[in-house]
Design a protein around this motif. Structure first.
Motif, mmCIF file in Angstrom:
data_model
loop_
_atom_site.group_PDB
_atom_site.id
_atom_site.type_symbol
_atom_site.label_atom_id
_atom_site.label_comp_id
_atom_site.label_asym_id
_atom_site.label_seq_id
_atom_site.Cartn_x
_atom_site.Cartn_y
_atom_site.Cartn_z
ATOM 1 N N LEU A 1 5.761 -19.628 -5.607
ATOM 2 C CA LEU A 1 5.363 -19.028 -6.888
ATOM 3 C C LEU A 1 3.919 -18.540 -6.895
ATOM 4 N N GLU A 2 3.048 -19.232 -6.196
ATOM 5 C CA GLU A 2 1.643 -18.817 -6.176
ATOM 6 C C GLU A 2 1.506 -17.373 -5.688
ATOM 7 N N MET A 3 2.375 -16.973 -4.777
ATOM 8 C CA MET A 3 2.319 -15.613 -4.243
ATOM 9 C C MET A 3 2.874 -14.584 -5.218
ATOM 10 N N LEU A 4 3.567 -15.055 -6.249
ATOM 11 C CA LEU A 4 4.169 -14.157 -7.243
ATOM 12 C C LEU A 4 3.404 -14.182 -8.563
ATOM 13 N N ALA A 5 2.231 -14.809 -8.579
ATOM 14 C CA ALA A 5 1.485 -15.055 -9.822
ATOM 15 C C ALA A 5 1.214 -13.787 -10.630
ATOM 16 N N ALA B 1 15.037 -16.885 -4.090
ATOM 17 C CA ALA B 1 14.399 -16.058 -3.057
ATOM 18 C C ALA B 1 14.452 -14.586 -3.460
ATOM 19 N N THR B 2 13.331 -13.914 -3.265
ATOM 20 C CA THR B 2 13.300 -12.470 -3.487
ATOM 21 C C THR B 2 14.052 -11.785 -2.354
ATOM 22 N N ARG B 3 14.427 -10.545 -2.584
ATOM 23 C CA ARG B 3 15.129 -9.770 -1.548
ATOM 24 C C ARG B 3 14.273 -9.597 -0.298
ATOM 25 N N ASP B 4 12.964 -9.534 -0.487
ATOM 26 C CA ASP B 4 12.067 -9.375 0.660
ATOM 27 C C ASP B 4 12.046 -10.616 1.544
ATOM 28 N N GLU B 5 12.323 -11.781 0.957
ATOM 29 C CA GLU B 5 12.307 -13.030 1.723
ATOM 30 C C GLU B 5 13.640 -13.285 2.425
ATOM 31 N N HIS B 6 14.733 -13.204 1.655
ATOM 32 C CA HIS B 6 16.059 -13.501 2.208
ATOM 33 C C HIS B 6 17.105 -12.607 1.547
#
Length: 130
Positions: free
Chosen positions: A12-16, A39-44
């Motif tokens: 979450l810190e990366m999506l703040a 998970a976002t599409r960019d992650e998985h």
């Protein structure tokens, strides 16, 4: 009493500073507790990739039979299902829907209350399950 643990890929810190987040989520039980992985599409792209990462992060035994099939033998881990999600930060609004092609639809019975009680930002506003 079982607890609900929620993890996000990326954290979450990366999506703040992100106003909306969307992707897939996976629901399972492990060691008597419930887990939700978002998970976002960019992650998985796939639910089994999310589970593979969770297992890998904890050094739990698993292997990929091929590029699409994750195998593990953990009697205390039961995958309940998965789906897709869309979260808007302001005002807080979470939508959950769909199902995982690998694991089926998630179990929504009591899920809204467990999310609200989790203290996780995704549970702090309106929650819609369709």
């Amino acid at each position: 009493m079982p607890r609900l643990f929620i993890e996000n890929y990326p954290p979450l810190e990366m999506l703040a500073n992100t106003k909306t987040v969307e992707g897939k989520f996976l629901q399972f039980r492990w060691q008597g507790n419930e887990y939700l992985l978002f998970a976002t599409r960019d992650e998985h792209l796939f639910h089994n990739q999310m589970l593979g990462r969770f297992l890998s992060d904890r050094s739990l035994p698993h292997h990929w039979r091929d590029s699409e099939h994750l195998e593990f033998s953990l009697p205390d881990l039961t995958v309940m299902g998965g789906g897709r999600f869309h979260f808007t930060a302001n005002p807080a609004h979470l939508e959950l829907w769909d199902n995982s092609m690998a694991y089926g639809r998630f179990d929504d019975v009591g899920l809204v209350d467990r999310l609200r009680g989790s203290g996780h930002p995704f549970g702090c506003g309106e929650i819609v399950i369709r």
